[in-house]
Motif scaffolding. Structure first.
Motif, mmCIF file in Angstrom:
data_model
loop_
_atom_site.group_PDB
_atom_site.id
_atom_site.type_symbol
_atom_site.label_atom_id
_atom_site.label_comp_id
_atom_site.label_asym_id
_atom_site.label_seq_id
_atom_site.Cartn_x
_atom_site.Cartn_y
_atom_site.Cartn_z
ATOM 1 N N TYR B 112 -10.525 18.244 -11.336
ATOM 2 C CA TYR B 112 -9.659 18.064 -12.502
ATOM 3 C C TYR B 112 -10.502 17.956 -13.780
ATOM 4 C CZ TYR B 112 -5.795 16.680 -15.435
ATOM 5 O OH TYR B 112 -4.852 16.659 -16.424
ATOM 6 N N ASN B 113 -11.604 17.209 -13.672
ATOM 7 C CA ASN B 113 -12.483 17.056 -14.841
ATOM 8 C C ASN B 113 -13.664 18.023 -14.830
ATOM 9 O OD1 ASN B 113 -11.132 14.839 -16.201
ATOM 10 N ND2 ASN B 113 -11.699 13.628 -14.396
ATOM 11 N N SER B 114 -13.622 18.976 -13.889
ATOM 12 C CA SER B 114 -14.667 20.009 -13.779
ATOM 13 C C SER B 114 -16.078 19.424 -13.764
ATOM 14 C CB SER B 114 -14.537 21.029 -14.929
ATOM 15 O OG SER B 114 -13.363 21.771 -14.783
ATOM 16 N N GLN B 115 -16.278 18.459 -12.905
ATOM 17 C CA GLN B 115 -17.628 17.925 -12.741
ATOM 18 C C GLN B 115 -17.845 17.418 -11.316
ATOM 19 O OE1 GLN B 115 -17.594 15.165 -16.031
ATOM 20 N NE2 GLN B 115 -16.874 13.455 -14.781
ATOM 21 N N ALA B 116 -19.103 17.399 -10.909
ATOM 22 C CA ALA B 116 -19.453 16.903 -9.575
ATOM 23 C C ALA B 116 -20.680 16.015 -9.696
ATOM 24 C CB ALA B 116 -19.746 18.068 -8.635
ATOM 25 N N THR B 117 -20.691 14.958 -8.876
ATOM 26 C CA THR B 117 -21.831 14.045 -8.893
ATOM 27 C C THR B 117 -22.560 14.143 -7.557
ATOM 28 O OG1 THR B 117 -20.666 12.571 -10.394
ATOM 29 C CG2 THR B 117 -22.522 11.628 -9.185
ATOM 30 N N VAL B 118 -23.870 14.321 -7.633
ATOM 31 C CA VAL B 118 -24.677 14.443 -6.407
ATOM 32 C C VAL B 118 -25.915 13.571 -6.520
ATOM 33 C CG1 VAL B 118 -23.957 16.798 -5.833
ATOM 34 C CG2 VAL B 118 -25.910 16.451 -7.347
ATOM 35 N N GLN B 119 -26.415 13.149 -5.366
ATOM 36 C CA GLN B 119 -27.714 12.483 -5.372
ATOM 37 C C GLN B 119 -28.811 13.545 -5.537
ATOM 38 O OE1 GLN B 119 -27.526 10.171 -1.690
ATOM 39 N NE2 GLN B 119 -27.140 8.323 -2.920
ATOM 40 N N ALA B 120 -29.982 13.091 -5.938
ATOM 41 C CA ALA B 120 -31.025 14.039 -6.355
ATOM 42 C C ALA B 120 -31.573 14.918 -5.236
ATOM 43 C CB ALA B 120 -32.172 13.279 -7.002
ATOM 44 N N GLY B 121 -31.338 14.517 -3.974
ATOM 45 C CA GLY B 121 -31.864 15.317 -2.873
ATOM 46 C C GLY B 121 -30.853 16.286 -2.286
ATOM 47 N N VAL B 122 -29.726 16.466 -2.942
ATOM 48 C CA VAL B 122 -28.716 17.411 -2.427
ATOM 49 C C VAL B 122 -29.158 18.837 -2.766
ATOM 50 C CG1 VAL B 122 -26.341 18.245 -2.722
ATOM 51 C CG2 VAL B 122 -26.806 15.787 -2.543
ATOM 52 N N PRO B 123 -29.245 19.702 -1.754
ATOM 53 C CA PRO B 123 -29.616 21.088 -2.047
ATOM 54 C C PRO B 123 -28.499 21.782 -2.838
ATOM 55 C CG PRO B 123 -29.976 20.573 0.271
ATOM 56 C CD PRO B 123 -29.176 19.449 -0.303
ATOM 57 N N ILE B 188 -27.001 7.387 -17.531
ATOM 58 C CA ILE B 188 -26.404 8.034 -18.694
ATOM 59 C C ILE B 188 -25.003 8.455 -18.267
ATOM 60 C CG2 ILE B 188 -26.580 9.950 -20.329
ATOM 61 C CD1 ILE B 188 -29.618 9.946 -19.850
ATOM 62 N N LYS B 189 -23.991 7.899 -18.952
ATOM 63 C CA LYS B 189 -22.614 8.072 -18.474
ATOM 64 C C LYS B 189 -22.118 9.515 -18.632
ATOM 65 C CE LYS B 189 -20.749 6.319 -22.818
ATOM 66 N NZ LYS B 189 -20.103 5.169 -23.459
ATOM 67 N N ASN B 190 -21.034 9.798 -17.911
ATOM 68 C CA ASN B 190 -20.498 11.150 -17.880
ATOM 69 C C ASN B 190 -19.361 11.298 -18.898
ATOM 70 O OD1 ASN B 190 -22.199 11.528 -15.670
ATOM 71 N ND2 ASN B 190 -20.633 10.745 -14.274
ATOM 72 N N VAL B 191 -19.637 11.929 -19.988
ATOM 73 C CA VAL B 191 -18.600 12.178 -20.999
ATOM 74 C C VAL B 191 -18.684 13.629 -21.451
ATOM 75 C CG1 VAL B 191 -18.434 9.800 -21.855
ATOM 76 C CG2 VAL B 191 -20.159 11.344 -22.815
ATOM 77 N N SER B 192 -17.609 14.080 -22.118
ATOM 78 C CA SER B 192 -17.562 15.494 -22.506
ATOM 79 C C SER B 192 -18.509 15.803 -23.673
ATOM 80 C CB SER B 192 -16.134 15.875 -22.870
ATOM 81 O OG SER B 192 -15.628 14.966 -23.835
ATOM 82 N N ARG B 193 -18.712 14.845 -24.535
ATOM 83 C CA ARG B 193 -19.691 14.995 -25.625
ATOM 84 C C ARG B 193 -20.016 13.611 -26.162
ATOM 85 N NH1 ARG B 193 -20.482 15.825 -31.229
ATOM 86 N NH2 ARG B 193 -22.184 17.285 -31.589
ATOM 87 N N ILE B 219 -22.953 17.120 -12.807
ATOM 88 C CA ILE B 219 -23.033 18.426 -13.473
ATOM 89 C C ILE B 219 -21.629 19.023 -13.617
ATOM 90 C CG2 ILE B 219 -25.381 19.202 -13.006
ATOM 91 C CD1 ILE B 219 -22.864 20.156 -10.528
ATOM 92 N N LYS B 220 -21.524 19.948 -14.540
ATOM 93 C CA LYS B 220 -20.256 20.663 -14.732
ATOM 94 C C LYS B 220 -20.047 21.618 -13.566
ATOM 95 C CE LYS B 220 -20.969 20.798 -19.727
ATOM 96 N NZ LYS B 220 -21.514 21.621 -20.815
ATOM 97 N N ILE B 221 -18.798 21.851 -13.234
ATOM 98 C CA ILE B 221 -18.485 22.884 -12.233
ATOM 99 C C ILE B 221 -17.472 23.852 -12.845
ATOM 100 C CG2 ILE B 221 -19.070 21.469 -10.242
ATOM 101 C CD1 ILE B 221 -16.089 20.867 -9.870
ATOM 102 N N PHE B 222 -17.403 25.045 -12.284
ATOM 103 C CA PHE B 222 -16.623 26.116 -12.922
ATOM 104 C C PHE B 222 -15.690 26.785 -11.915
ATOM 105 C CE2 PHE B 222 -20.788 25.604 -14.749
ATOM 106 C CZ PHE B 222 -20.563 25.544 -16.116
ATOM 107 N N LYS B 223 -14.532 27.220 -12.407
ATOM 108 C CA LYS B 223 -13.631 27.992 -11.539
ATOM 109 C C LYS B 223 -14.317 29.304 -11.158
ATOM 110 C CE LYS B 223 -8.999 26.371 -12.246
ATOM 111 N NZ LYS B 223 -7.626 26.670 -12.644
ATOM 112 N N TYR B 224 -14.108 29.713 -9.941
ATOM 113 C CA TYR B 224 -14.834 30.867 -9.397
ATOM 114 C C TYR B 224 -13.865 32.028 -9.178
ATOM 115 C CZ TYR B 224 -18.183 33.298 -6.365
ATOM 116 O OH TYR B 224 -19.043 34.206 -5.816
ATOM 117 N N TYR B 225 -14.206 33.200 -9.730
ATOM 118 C CA TYR B 225 -13.315 34.377 -9.638
ATOM 119 C C TYR B 225 -14.083 35.577 -9.066
ATOM 120 C CZ TYR B 225 -10.885 31.729 -13.387
ATOM 121 O OH TYR B 225 -10.264 30.779 -14.154
#
Lengths: 264, 494
Positions: B112-123, B188-193, B219-225
């Protein structure tokens, strides 16, 4: 333990030229390179020295003085002594005479094993180890693909020779002459950049005829029973190029080609 | 502190199974792909680290860094191990490699917010696979995608093959968590700007492990077409034509996901089945149908504008096939190592730089000319060329690609071949005002030019190091030049 690597230098085919009019090999200006199989023999000796730093390695070659920089580079990778058997009156000696010259020097030094490559770029090199062995009255085995390193410190060593249908293991007593192949797997290392200007002059000796004392009639062309009549560089055959498209006709052509060549 | 004391102390901070002292693993950890040939030949000439440590959370990272800071022990942060510029190479006798192995959780995928949170070791590939299941993409696709991990991607300011549309990692990072040498954990918090002062994300992004240790990234995520993807390829008379076409598309406001121009030599290497000895320009348009169609039209118009330099159009299927096989996997890496063990050769090197549109062709031609005329082993070069693969409104990058036969000891290969070529590339780039480093990071092997790269702005970089890592324990020798070690490890002058 003392190992002596008997090595040869051959003209580098990249710079190999022949005089079409006189049908003679032009040696002058020809870049020389170490016979590749001799490089493996040296590589094997250096590999042993890594494990046993007390091992003494000497390289012996008969060649013009122009190969001095190549021998110096061999000293820079860890060989203890270089012996260049060289004299103007030796020039033009055939293999049997070369063997006699080298044999005379080798008789004068101590060693446990002589090492060389089994095969040479120059076919004459192949004959040298058995001829030298005959003169020194020691055993020679060619085509050695591996040596049991654990046996090297004992009085007898085990070597493996790849024969037509089987792998044969031989036991040899020192002194003996061992002819190695590239299957031994130890390449001659390159000289490290930091060692490329290392002064190795004190480890290089030139043995000329004032030491060996041959009569002029015994060596060179006069002392050789065989003579080179003509030499020609082999011309490389260039395969005809054919470019095909990625359409079905092209794919079928490539498929049939690979099948014909037994890749598929 | 000696090695045994370091290990004893580490055992009080983490459990024994989090400390790896296996000899082969330590050998592997002493360098990265910059020294791939020497590594394959068992000829690495740098010290091995004392241990590889695998912390499980930010608190453990904090405790380890505090301990190292107090005892001035060098720390090399590691994630993914696909570094190519010596950033993971060790130049200190007592070093700990801090690996993200246990930071392997995808924390949240928030479509919904086009973002994903991962730990640093996620491939990257693991997150990409998860996102595809819900119709999204990371938009990030470096060649190392199947192997690279988020901590490394962020730390090196990585970029992917679709960057012209999605941006580099710096355009994707929303927020993050990191740990500083004094043990302080920052989020560093997650905000749009935000406009609350300078953008502090950029202290972390690209720090190459020299300021802090990254533990988590959003990180931001994007719709895939994928169904809308369109491919375009053309043979061109020269690389300048290709670059002009790239520029035309970009300055007119279009963002193909892929926009590349290749020299003849590089085209021959990548497109052996259709290059015909010519240069190549190619595009991929991606996204919603209307955008793809508009982008496609813009590409065709740009090509038409420079038709005098176009030789012919390439079947788009060939371009699509090529893209589908572009990434290198762990198998590719393993195969290359096997080949290096068997032969005196490897798959070559690259040096990537950037500059404005006007300057890129000048740098390209100056570099090629200097390498061919000044490099004393030029006759041993088997391939020399380049391509532009990441474009922007005001300029593009140039990926110099080169290979050579190796006629020297494995320990000397870089000094004999790669470094002199790279030196020419960096010198020409800096001379004409470009950046010597577009996306691989500075690592250790371009650190001798960091000061020249930044000029008067190096003051800011230097102050960051002084503030966050005053004892210099973080990745010694990376980014920040260390003249003694540069002499010893790059130029072999003991």
């Amino acid at each position: 333990m003392r190992l002596v690597c008997v090595i040869g230098f051959t003209p580098d085919k990249q710079s190999f030229g022949d005089n079409h009019e006189k049908q003679k090999l032009i040696w002058q200006g020809c870049r020389m390179k170490l016979n590749p199989d001799d490089g493996y023999a040296l590589g094997f000796a250096l590999h042993l020295k890594k494990q046993n730093p007390d091992l003494f390695i000497e390289v012996v070659t008969m060649a013009p003085l122009s190969v001095t920089p190549l021998v110096e580079n061999i000293l820079r990778v860890g060989v203890d002594r270089g012996t260049l058997v060289s004299d103007g009156i030796f020039a033009g000696s055939d293999t049997a005479t070369t063997s006699r010259i080298l044999g005379k020097y080798l008789k004068s030094i101590d060693y446990d094993y002589l090492l060389a490559g089994s095969f040479g770029d120059d076919s004459k090199i192949n004959q040298l180890p058995p001829q030298v062995s005959e003169l020194l009255n020691i055993n020679y085995i060619s085509g050695i693909s591996s040596i049991d390193e654990d046996t090297f410190s004992s009085s007898k060593i085990l070597v493996e020779v790849e024969e037509e249908k089987a792998m044969a293991t031989y036991e040899l007593s020192a002194p003996a002459f061992l002819g190695l192949t590239e299957k031994c797997g130890h390449k001659l290392p390159y000289v490290r950049l930091k060692d490329s200007r290392m002064d190795v002059g004190h480890r290089l000796q030139v043995i000329d005829n004032s030491v060996l004392g041959f009569e002029e009639r015994e060596v060179g062309p006069k002392g050789s029973l065989t003579k080179t009549i003509s030499v020609q560089a082999l011309r490389k055959k260039t395969a005809q190029q054919r470019i095909v498209g990625t359409d079905s006709e092209g794919i079928e052509y490539v498929y049939n080609f690979l099948k014909e060549k037994r890749f598929i | 502190m000696d090695k045994n004391s370091v290990l004893d102390q580490l055992n009080t901070l983490v459990t024994a199974d989090q400390i790896n002292t296996n000899t082969d693993d330590l050998y592997e950890a002493s360098a990265d792909r910059y020294k791939k040939y020497a590594y394959a030949r068992k000829a690495l000439d740098v010290p091995a680290p004392v241990a590889i440590v695998y912390p499980k959370n930010a608190e453990e990272v904090s405790a380890i860094l505090k301990f190292c800071n107090e005892n001035e022990i060098n720390v090399i942060p590691r994630a993914g191990m696909t570094a190519t510029e010596g950033g993971l190479e060790n130049w200190k006798p007592v070093t700990i490699v801090l690996d993200t192995k246990f930071f392997d959780k995808i924390v949240k995928i928030d479509t919904y917010n086009s973002q994903a949170t991962v730990q640093a070791g996620v491939p990257l590939q693991v997150l990409e696979d998860e996102l595809r299941k819900v119709g999204y993409t990371t938009g990030h696709s470096p060649q190392s995608k199947p192997v690279a991990k988020y901590g490394g991607l962020v730390a090196t300011r990585s970029i992917g093959q679709f960057s012209t549309l999605y941006g580099g990692i710096e355009d994707m990072v929303v927020g993050l968590e990191c740990v500083f040498p004094n043990g302080h954990v920052s989020r560093i918090k997650n905000v749009s700007r935000r406009a609350g002062g300078p953008d502090i994300r950029h202290i972390v992004i690209g720090n190459e492990g020299t300021l802090c240790y990254i533990t988590e990234v959003t990180i931001k995520i994007f719709k895939y077409y994928p169904e809308n993807n369109k491919f375009y390829g053309y043979l061109t008379k020269d690389i300048e034509t290709g670059i002009k076409i790239l520029r035309e598309v970009m300055v007119n406001g279009f963002r193909p996901s892929v926009a590349r121009a290749y020299s003849e030599e590089d085209a021959a290497q990548h497109f052996y089945h259709f290059h015909e000895g010519k240069c190549i320009v190619l595009f991929m348009a991606e996204g919603p149908k209307g955008i793809v169609e508009a982008t496609g039209t813009a590409i065709e118009e740009a090509v038409e504008q420079f038709k005098d330099g176009i030789i012919k159009q390439v079947d788009s299927k060939l371009i699509e096939d090529w893209f589908n096989h572009l990434n290198w996997s762990q198998k590719h890496i393993d195969d290359e190592y096997a080949e290096m063990r068997a032969k005196d050769s490897h798959a070559g090197y690259t040096t990537e730089i950037s500059a404005d549109w006007e300057t890129i062709p000048t740098i390209y031609n100056a570099v090629i000319n200097r390498v061919r005329t000044e490099f004393d082993r030029a006759d041993e070069i088997t391939m020399l060329g380049g391509h532009s693969s990441h474009s922007y409104l005001n300029g593009t990058n140039m990926y110099f690609v080169y290979n050579y036969t190796i006629n020297c000891a494995p320990e000397d290969e870089l000094l004999v071949y790669h470094h002199p070529i790279q030196k020419i590339i960096v010198e020409e780039t800096l001379k004409y005002g470009g950046s010597m480093c577009h996306h691989h990071g500075i690592g250790k092997y371009r650190s001798e030019w960091t000061l020249e790269e930044h000029g008067t702005a190096y003051f800011m970089l230097e102050k960051l190091k002084e503030a966050f890592d005053p004892k210099g324990i973080m990745n010694h020798g990376t980014i920040f030049p260390q003249p003694e070690e540069v002499k010893k490890y790059i130029y072999q002058q003991d």
